[in-house]
Design an enzyme around this catalytic site. Structure first.
Site, short mmCIF file in Angstrom:
data_model
loop_
_atom_site.label_atom_id
_atom_site.label_comp_id
_atom_site.label_asym_id
_atom_site.label_seq_id
_atom_site.Cartn_x
_atom_site.Cartn_y
_atom_site.Cartn_z
N TYR A 203 15.86 31.09 4.52
CA TYR A 203 14.74 31.87 5.07
C TYR A 203 14.85 32.04 6.59
O TYR A 203 15.19 31.10 7.31
CB TYR A 203 13.43 31.14 4.81
CG TYR A 203 13.01 31.06 3.37
CD1 TYR A 203 12.74 32.21 2.63
CD2 TYR A 203 12.87 29.82 2.75
CE1 TYR A 203 12.34 32.12 1.30
CE2 TYR A 203 12.47 29.73 1.43
CZ TYR A 203 12.21 30.89 0.71
OH TYR A 203 11.81 30.80 -0.59
N LYS B 255 0.85 -1.19 0.00
CA LYS B 255 0.00 0.00 0.00
C LYS B 255 0.89 1.25 0.00
O LYS B 255 2.10 1.16 0.22
CB LYS B 255 -0.90 -0.01 1.23
CG LYS B 255 -0.16 0.00 2.56
CD LYS B 255 -1.14 -0.06 3.71
CE LYS B 255 -0.39 -0.08 5.03
NZ LYS B 255 -1.24 0.28 6.15
N ARG C 250 -10.17 0.47 15.52
CA ARG C 250 -10.19 1.19 14.26
C ARG C 250 -11.20 0.52 13.32
O ARG C 250 -12.21 1.08 13.00
CB ARG C 250 -8.78 1.22 13.65
CG ARG C 250 -8.64 2.09 12.42
CD ARG C 250 -7.19 2.20 11.95
NE ARG C 250 -6.64 0.94 11.49
CZ ARG C 250 -5.44 0.81 10.94
NH1 ARG C 250 -4.65 1.87 10.80
NH2 ARG C 250 -4.99 -0.36 10.54
N MET D 249 11.33 24.81 -0.07
CA MET D 249 10.46 23.90 -0.81
C MET D 249 11.28 23.01 -1.76
O MET D 249 11.02 21.81 -1.88
CB MET D 249 9.43 24.71 -1.61
CG MET D 249 8.36 23.85 -2.23
SD MET D 249 7.21 24.79 -3.24
CE MET D 249 6.31 25.71 -2.03
C1 LIG Z 1 -3.50 -3.99 8.20
C2 LIG Z 1 -2.02 -3.85 8.16
N1 LIG Z 1 -1.27 -4.96 8.18
C3 LIG Z 1 0.08 -4.90 8.13
C4 LIG Z 1 0.74 -3.68 8.10
C5 LIG Z 1 2.23 -3.66 8.05
O1 LIG Z 1 2.77 -3.02 9.16
P1 LIG Z 1 4.36 -2.84 9.30
O2 LIG Z 1 4.75 -1.85 8.25
O3 LIG Z 1 4.54 -2.31 10.67
O4 LIG Z 1 4.96 -4.17 9.08
C6 LIG Z 1 -0.01 -2.49 8.11
C7 LIG Z 1 0.67 -1.20 8.10
O5 LIG Z 1 0.24 -0.19 8.51
C8 LIG Z 1 -1.43 -2.58 8.14
O6 LIG Z 1 -2.19 -1.49 8.12
#
Ligand SMILES: Cc1ncc(COP(=O)(O)O)c(C=O)c1O
Length: 400
Positions: free
Chosen positions: A273, A38, A133, A321
């Site tokens: 700056y 992700k 969550r 920036m």
């Molecule tokens: C549902 C879920 N599983 C696994 C992970 C992986 O976590 P990590 O990067 O700490 O290994 C995340 C990361 O945020 C997550 O949201």
């Protein structure tokens, strides 16, 4: 790839392969190894990494957004794609159309899938064991079982929970242990489905690895069942635990730039700056074309030291920036500046002569975390893939 500014993130695929193989060889029996790609694979480039991970034998990939999964499918990724974020009816249709696996965490999700599906759909079911969550409450387990058992449209494959303090997973009385016990208890209800469970993020996995290196204690929650694995940070080469000794991960990303120009300033002059940095002596300032718009946080102004010619040199003044300035006086000395033309600068990662600056360290200085440092690296920073299989990436995805 067109690059007129030499600021880029170098992604070392050999290091990624090392980290993945370490997981594959340490957990050959795991029911589920699902690297999290992700957020653009934590900033490393999701399409490129997903395809490379597939070439390493990875069969499952985790994304947050449906959009992230669509992108991977559109670039030909065949692995199972788990979508962790919730969805509405429209989202359910996309998930089905693109053959992704939804992580279901509300009753509405079940309804949307039932409405959208014309053939059975595989799902993973999320339980909230303390993160507060997403997910069903463990108390709802029997009711969900009744809803899904012999359901014609939904095939339950796995149960999921997420550790909110995976660092403490070795402590049998800790928060993670409690979460794992809860999911294990829920999994007993769902046994007739022949499911597996996944719960371990990097911290959980590394704690499990360290446990396996000692004589195994009895009834440790980490050993209650063969937990599936969802590594994120660790595949990118960083260990979130305080104890780094359990295994040698190799950081994958080096965020680097090249000095654009130098300024000689007199004692008493200021840089950048707000005049927050004043030369205490006649100094040499390197101007580096990377700034907060590239994801190098402004809070690091006058705080971090970066690698210049393999040496740590302090940031001088406020990060702009598009630029930051370094006080390189101690390295350059009285030498001709021509010698340092186009000198490489490392924001984090590997530098000249075996030097290394950790994204962990930069994250701490930025009052942040390694995850945020990696995912912050901006969209306008090109990712350049290196390692034995880099050619595959550039050819296939059209990177260069
Ligand atoms: C549902 C879920 N599983 C696994 C992970 C992986 O976590 P990590 O990067 O700490 O290994 C995340 C990361 O945020 C997550 O949201």
């Amino acid at each position: 790839m067109e690059m007129y500014r030499h600021t880029f993130a170098e992604i070392n695929l050999d290091h990624l392969a090392h980290n993945i193989r370490l997981l594959q060889s340490s957990f050959p029996q795991t029911p589920f190894l699902c690297p999290m790609v992700k957020a653009n694979a934590y900033g490393h480039g999701d399409v490129q990494l997903a395809r490379f991970l597939e070439s390493l034998g990875v069969k499952h990939l985790g994304v947050c957004l449906i959009e992230e999964g669509l992108l991977l499918r559109n670039f030909g990724v065949k692995a199972e794609i788990l979508v962790f974020r919730g969805f509405d009816r429209e989202g359910a249709e996309k998930i089905l159309q693109y053959q992704m696996t939804p992580v279901v965490s509300t009753w509405e999700h079940i309804e949307h899938l039932e409405a959208a599906a014309d053939q059975p759909v595989n799902i993973h079911l999320k339980f909230d064991t303390g993160m507060n969550r997403l997910g069903f409450r463990p108390e709802e387990a029997q009711k969900i079982f009744d809803r899904l058992w012999q359901n014609k449209k939904i095939r339950l494959k796995a149960l999921v929970t997420h550790l909110y303090n995976g660092d403490d997973a070795l402590d049998t009385q800790g928060q993670s242990a409690e979460q794992l016990r809860q999911l294990h208890a829920v999994s007993q209800i769902f046994k007739p489905f022949n499911i597996f469970c996944h719960a371990l993020n990097s911290a959980g996995i590394l704690n499990l690895l360290s446990l396996k290196q000692k004589p195994l204690p009895e009834n440790h929650p980490l050993l209650l069942q063969n937990w599936g694995l969802r590594p994120g940070l660790m595949i990118y080469g960083y260990n979130p635990l305080e104890d780094k000794s359990v295994c040698q991960l190799k950081p994958v990303m080096t965020f680097k730039s090249q000095v654009a120009t130098y300024r000689r300033v007199k004692a008493g002059e200021t840089v950048s700056y707000g005049a927050t940095w004043k030369a205490q002596r006649d100094s040499v300032i390197a101007v580096v074309p990377v700034g907060y718009a590239d994801g190098f946080h402004r809070i690091l102004s006058n705080k971090a030291s970066l690698l210049f010619a393999g040496h740590r040199v302090p940031i001088a003044g406020t990060i702009c920036m598009d630029y930051l300035m370094l006080d390189v006086t101690d390295v350059v000395g009285t030498q001709d500046l021509k010698k340092f033309k186009d000198q490489e600068v490392i924001m984090f990662g590997y530098g000249a002569g075996g030097s290394f600056l950790s994204a962990d360290e930069i994250g701490t200085l930025a009052q942040s975390i390694t995850w945020e440092m990696l995912t912050s690296v901006g969209e306008r920073v090109p990712r350049v893939y290196t390692g034995v299989d880099a050619r595959f990436i550039h050819d296939e995805v059209g990177g260069e």
